[in-house]
Design an enzyme around this catalytic site. Sequence first.
Site, PDB file in Angstrom:
ATOM      1  CB  SER A   1       6.149 -12.228 -11.618  1.00  0.00           C
ATOM      2  OG  SER A   1       7.028 -11.175 -11.029  1.00  0.00           O
TER       3      SER A   1
ATOM      4  CG  HIS B   1       4.449  -8.809 -15.565  1.00  0.00           C
ATOM      5  ND1 HIS B   1       5.283  -9.494 -16.159  1.00  0.00           N
ATOM      6  CD2 HIS B   1       5.500  -8.516 -14.078  1.00  0.00           C
ATOM      7  CE1 HIS B   1       6.951 -10.138 -15.255  1.00  0.00           C
ATOM      8  NE2 HIS B   1       6.464  -9.409 -14.288  1.00  0.00           N
TER       9      HIS B   1
ATOM     10  CD  GLU C   1       6.085 -11.105 -19.768  1.00  0.00           C
ATOM     11  OE1 GLU C   1       6.168 -10.148 -18.931  1.00  0.00           O
ATOM     12  OE2 GLU C   1       6.519 -11.648 -21.271  1.00  0.00           O
TER      13      GLU C   1
ATOM     14  CG  ASN D   1       9.859 -13.874 -15.032  1.00  0.00           C
ATOM     15  OD1 ASN D   1      10.365 -13.252 -14.788  1.00  0.00           O
ATOM     16  ND2 ASN D   1       8.692 -13.218 -14.131  1.00  0.00           N
TER      17      ASN D   1
HETATM   18  P1  NAD Z   1       5.337  -7.181  -2.244  1.00  0.00           P
HETATM   19  O1  NAD Z   1       6.139  -7.662  -1.125  1.00  0.00           O
HETATM   20  O2  NAD Z   1       7.003  -5.818  -1.859  1.00  0.00           O
HETATM   21  O3  NAD Z   1       4.209  -6.250  -2.123  1.00  0.00           O
HETATM   22  C1  NAD Z   1       2.978  -6.600  -1.157  1.00  0.00           C
HETATM   23  C2  NAD Z   1       2.055  -5.749  -0.812  1.00  0.00           C
HETATM   24  O4  NAD Z   1       0.929  -6.373  -0.558  1.00  0.00           O
HETATM   25  C3  NAD Z   1       2.476  -5.483   0.610  1.00  0.00           C
HETATM   26  O5  NAD Z   1       2.899  -4.590   1.114  1.00  0.00           O
HETATM   27  C4  NAD Z   1       2.132  -6.408   1.300  1.00  0.00           C
HETATM   28  O6  NAD Z   1       0.551  -6.297   2.679  1.00  0.00           O
HETATM   29  C5  NAD Z   1       0.518  -5.788   0.360  1.00  0.00           C
HETATM   30  N1  NAD Z   1      -1.105  -6.524   0.843  1.00  0.00           N
HETATM   31  C6  NAD Z   1      -1.157  -8.270   0.579  1.00  0.00           C
HETATM   32  N2  NAD Z   1      -1.975  -8.464   0.532  1.00  0.00           N
HETATM   33  C7  NAD Z   1      -2.769  -7.766   0.616  1.00  0.00           C
HETATM   34  C8  NAD Z   1      -4.372  -7.806   0.131  1.00  0.00           C
HETATM   35  N3  NAD Z   1      -4.997  -8.897  -0.016  1.00  0.00           N
HETATM   36  N4  NAD Z   1      -4.759  -6.114  -0.172  1.00  0.00           N
HETATM   37  C9  NAD Z   1      -4.334  -5.164   0.065  1.00  0.00           C
HETATM   38  N5  NAD Z   1      -2.292  -5.300   0.115  1.00  0.00           N
HETATM   39  C10 NAD Z   1      -2.031  -6.497   0.769  1.00  0.00           C
HETATM   40  O7  NAD Z   1       5.788  -7.253  -3.317  1.00  0.00           O
HETATM   41  P2  NAD Z   1       6.753  -6.773  -4.841  1.00  0.00           P
HETATM   42  O8  NAD Z   1       7.589  -7.776  -5.129  1.00  0.00           O
HETATM   43  O9  NAD Z   1       5.654  -5.456  -5.012  1.00  0.00           O
HETATM   44  O10 NAD Z   1       5.410  -7.754  -5.562  1.00  0.00           O
HETATM   45  C11 NAD Z   1       3.410  -7.964  -6.457  1.00  0.00           C
HETATM   46  C12 NAD Z   1       3.453  -8.099  -7.164  1.00  0.00           C
HETATM   47  O11 NAD Z   1       4.574  -7.609  -8.070  1.00  0.00           O
HETATM   48  C13 NAD Z   1       3.504  -9.706  -7.708  1.00  0.00           C
HETATM   49  O12 NAD Z   1       2.726 -10.530  -8.024  1.00  0.00           O
HETATM   50  C14 NAD Z   1       5.222 -10.063  -8.104  1.00  0.00           C
HETATM   51  O13 NAD Z   1       4.995 -10.789  -8.570  1.00  0.00           O
HETATM   52  C15 NAD Z   1       4.235  -9.193  -9.187  1.00  0.00           C
HETATM   53  N6  NAD Z   1       5.628  -8.434  -9.637  1.00  0.00           N
HETATM   54  C16 NAD Z   1       7.058  -8.492  -8.638  1.00  0.00           C
HETATM   55  C17 NAD Z   1       8.524  -8.125  -9.052  1.00  0.00           C
HETATM   56  C18 NAD Z   1       9.744  -7.393  -8.520  1.00  0.00           C
HETATM   57  O14 NAD Z   1      10.555  -7.644  -9.139  1.00  0.00           O
HETATM   58  N7  NAD Z   1       9.440  -7.796  -7.146  1.00  0.00           N
HETATM   59  C19 NAD Z   1       8.419  -7.576 -10.792  1.00  0.00           C
HETATM   60  C20 NAD Z   1       7.431  -7.639 -11.529  1.00  0.00           C
HETATM   61  C21 NAD Z   1       5.965  -8.078 -10.831  1.00  0.00           C
END
Ligand code: NAD
Length: 296
Positions: free
Chosen positions: A118, A139, A151, A189
């Site tokens: 993000s 994104h 994005e 963002n």
């Molecule tokens: P989350 O915490 O729900 O999930 C992250 C997952 O990654 C976890 O299951 C964790 O165990 C895993 N993980 C961590 N390190 C790892 C590794 N080395 N190898 C494999 N897996 C690993 O997070 P999320 O909300 O799904 O966000 C994930 C990404 O998406 C982030 O970069 C975030 O900025 C982006 N994002 C999130 C949203 C949102 O609304 N949640 C929206 C757009 C983008």
Amino acid sequence: MKNITVIGSGTMGNGIAHLFALQGFAVALVDLSAEQLTKAVATISKNMDRQINKGTLSEAEKAAALQRIQTHTDLASGVKHADLVVEAATEKVDIKLELFSQLDQLAPANAVLASNTSSISITQIAAVTQRPTQVIGMHFMNPVPVMKLVEVIRGYATSDEITTQIMQLSLQLDKVPVEVQDYPGFVANRILMPMINEAIYTLYEGVAGVSEIDTVMKLGMAHPMGPLQLADFIGLDVCLSILRVLHDGFGNPKYAPCPLLVNMVTAGFKGAKSGEGFYSYPAGTKDYPVSPRFSK
Ligand code: NAD
């Protein structure tokens, strides 16, 4: 592109795996533990059931899509056949840099490495690889199967060819891709977070209450959700860390996070996921009252 590897099976990773699998791609879903992966596949299955209930998916399509998802706890076996890797691991710079340096070693030389970050710089992520022209931001928005936007973020070194390929792939996924340059907050963002921060300042300064601020933006601007409720759903900790990226990246005080937001996150009030933010989130109901801390 046929083989997609999704790294991280949390909120976004399971949505991305869901999307690609339904569109007929072979998906390798990678996370750190088997328990997390089992939970993610159960979530994907439950979310597909919702589509079945709405009449937009058949049982047979669901079964075929789930069959296309393989889970891995070993990164090397997960990326061995990847044409495209979409990284959706935890939003921490050190985790992403370590992952991309490993992905660069382990994924086929022609594979494209995309990040769903993000707020972390795609240029910085690309710089730890030997293939910066093949690193790009993809994104997706939450919930991925529902939200139309992708994005597409070009790092400083991303090639035209890879950008075109990812724009076309996004269209193939029935999404609407928008190409943007790699500067703090990208577009989504950079615009959304200052609005959320301003809503929090408006509350902090006593200009209006939580539901008043959200009502103005819902009814006055036709936003489907008010900024304070949206912040609760995004996660107040996530909002704070994106504001810090904007503040650090531009060095402009207009992005300084509101002290109220900083206090709430420090005290563990992270919004919906922690049970309380600007609103309260009692289990078992979708009726979310304003948090007692903010009700008059
Ligand atoms: P989350 O915490 O729900 O999930 C992250 C997952 O990654 C976890 O299951 C964790 O165990 C895993 N993980 C961590 N390190 C790892 C590794 N080395 N190898 C494999 N897996 C690993 O997070 P999320 O909300 O799904 O966000 C994930 C990404 O998406 C982030 O970069 C975030 O900025 C982006 N994002 C999130 C949203 C949102 O609304 N949640 C929206 C757009 C983008």
